[in-house]
Design an enzyme around this catalytic site. Structure first.
Site, PDB file in Angstrom:
ATOM      1  N   HIS A  13     -17.563   1.500   1.861  1.00 45.70           N
ATOM      2  CA  HIS A  13     -16.454   0.647   2.306  1.00 45.70           C
ATOM      3  C   HIS A  13     -17.008  -0.669   2.882  1.00 45.70           C
ATOM      4  O   HIS A  13     -18.106  -0.684   3.450  1.00 45.70           O
ATOM      5  CB  HIS A  13     -15.646   1.384   3.372  1.00 45.70           C
ATOM      6  CG  HIS A  13     -14.307   0.803   3.644  1.00 45.70           C
ATOM      7  ND1 HIS A  13     -14.117  -0.236   4.525  1.00 45.70           N
ATOM      8  CD2 HIS A  13     -13.088   1.106   3.144  1.00 45.70           C
ATOM      9  CE1 HIS A  13     -12.835  -0.553   4.554  1.00 45.70           C
ATOM     10  NE2 HIS A  13     -12.183   0.246   3.732  1.00 45.70           N
ATOM     11  N   PHE A  21      -5.972  -4.863   2.176  1.00 46.73           N
ATOM     12  CA  PHE A  21      -6.974  -5.828   2.656  1.00 46.73           C
ATOM     13  C   PHE A  21      -6.420  -7.209   2.971  1.00 46.73           C
ATOM     14  O   PHE A  21      -7.074  -8.002   3.638  1.00 46.73           O
ATOM     15  CB  PHE A  21      -8.167  -5.936   1.686  1.00 46.73           C
ATOM     16  CG  PHE A  21      -8.950  -4.672   1.547  1.00 46.73           C
ATOM     17  CD1 PHE A  21      -9.849  -4.273   2.540  1.00 46.73           C
ATOM     18  CD2 PHE A  21      -8.774  -3.837   0.450  1.00 46.73           C
ATOM     19  CE1 PHE A  21     -10.561  -3.088   2.424  1.00 46.73           C
ATOM     20  CE2 PHE A  21      -9.485  -2.645   0.333  1.00 46.73           C
ATOM     21  CZ  PHE A  21     -10.384  -2.274   1.317  1.00 46.73           C
ATOM     22  N   TYR A  66      -2.868  -2.500   7.724  1.00 43.62           N
ATOM     23  CA  TYR A  66      -3.306  -2.916   9.054  1.00 43.62           C
ATOM     24  C   TYR A  66      -2.226  -2.538  10.071  1.00 43.62           C
ATOM     25  O   TYR A  66      -1.034  -2.660   9.800  1.00 43.62           O
ATOM     26  CB  TYR A  66      -3.522  -4.429   9.093  1.00 43.62           C
ATOM     27  CG  TYR A  66      -4.647  -4.930   8.209  1.00 43.62           C
ATOM     28  CD1 TYR A  66      -5.973  -4.613   8.492  1.00 43.62           C
ATOM     29  CD2 TYR A  66      -4.384  -5.747   7.119  1.00 43.62           C
ATOM     30  CE1 TYR A  66      -7.012  -5.089   7.700  1.00 43.62           C
ATOM     31  CE2 TYR A  66      -5.415  -6.236   6.319  1.00 43.62           C
ATOM     32  CZ  TYR A  66      -6.729  -5.902   6.611  1.00 43.62           C
ATOM     33  OH  TYR A  66      -7.752  -6.375   5.822  1.00 43.62           O
ATOM     34  N   ASP A  95      -4.652   2.551   4.259  1.00 42.93           N
ATOM     35  CA  ASP A  95      -3.297   2.337   4.769  1.00 42.93           C
ATOM     36  C   ASP A  95      -3.226   0.935   5.368  1.00 42.93           C
ATOM     37  O   ASP A  95      -4.245   0.264   5.520  1.00 42.93           O
ATOM     38  CB  ASP A  95      -2.879   3.432   5.759  1.00 42.93           C
ATOM     39  CG  ASP A  95      -3.619   3.416   7.086  1.00 42.93           C
ATOM     40  OD1 ASP A  95      -4.710   2.812   7.153  1.00 42.93           O
ATOM     41  OD2 ASP A  95      -3.121   4.014   8.049  1.00 42.93           O
TER      42      ASP A  95
END
Length: 228
Positions: free
Chosen positions: A186, A78, A67, A65
């Site tokens: 991740h 990202f 920031y 989701d």
């Protein structure tokens, strides 16, 4: 059919906008944007789709989701708006990019150059409350973005980069006979040392694209932000 996306994604996802789950999501978002601080702003919710058309999508980098800090999110996984510090996960992505292809890290986190080349920087959930990670999970976004992933899988010849447990859970939507999945832990500081570093996703992606007869991605970002 509501016109929410400016390119061929509208034809792919348009039927979803008339379904009950999306109507409920729309009403929820109307209240949220009126009563809370929500990221990204409502005019950039579909930015990833607007910048990377369905026909041009060659690679998907799937995030969870947006920031949830001020002035960061602008609709791409990202990526952060110019003028912001590069977030820790993206710092690790840049480190792996340097180790993989030799490109030194840039001092910004604006990934439009990738999007312009056919890299769909997609989050599973497209909105979030300020300071509350995952606060819009389970409200309907996942159904919409799952449909996008499934449609790209049917198109074929797409490389899906799945980092972390949440992204890997989407592998069931992808036909691996027609597409390529590149997965690892991740890139967050909590997990990057346990499989992300050394995974070489960028060179592997370009090799897969060559195998599909597609031009590779130029992963080198400009030192200065070119435009917004």
């Amino acid at each position: 059919m509501k016109q929410l996306i400016k390119n061929d994604w509208q034809q792919v996802l348009g039927p979803e906008f008339d379904k009950d789950y999306y109507r409920r999501l729309h009403q929820f978002l109307k209240r949220e944007y009126q009563e809370q601080t929500i990221y990204p702003d409502m005019y950039h919710i579909f930015q990833a789709f607007d910048w990377t058309s369905f026909a041009n999508t060659k690679v998907v980098i799937l995030g969870q989701d947006p920031y949830h800090g001020p002035n960061q999110a602008h609709g791409l996984s990202f990526s952060v708006l110019p003028g912001n510090k590069v977030p820790p996960s993206l710092q690790n992505i840049y480190k792996e990019l340097q180790d993989d292809l030799g490109f030194p890290p840039v001092q910004h986190g604006y990934l439009k150059r990738w999007a312009d080349q056919g890299v769909l920087l997609l989050n599973s959930v497209l909105t979030v409350r300020r300071g509350q990670a995952y606060s819009h999970q389970g409200k309907g976004w996942e159904q919409l973005t799952d449909q996008a992933i499934a449609a790209l899988s049917q198109k074929g010849g797409v490389v899906f980069i799945l980092w972390g447990k949440a992204a890997k859970s989407k592998a069931t939507l992808i036909d691996t006979d027609q597409n390529t999945i590149i997965s690892s832990t991740h890139p967050s500081p909590f997990s990057a040392n346990y499989g992300f570093f050394g995974s070489r996703p960028f060179s592997k992606t370009n090799q897969a694209l060559k195998n599909y007869g597609e031009a590779p991605i130029d992963w080198q970002l400009p030192a200065e932000v070119e435009d917004k």
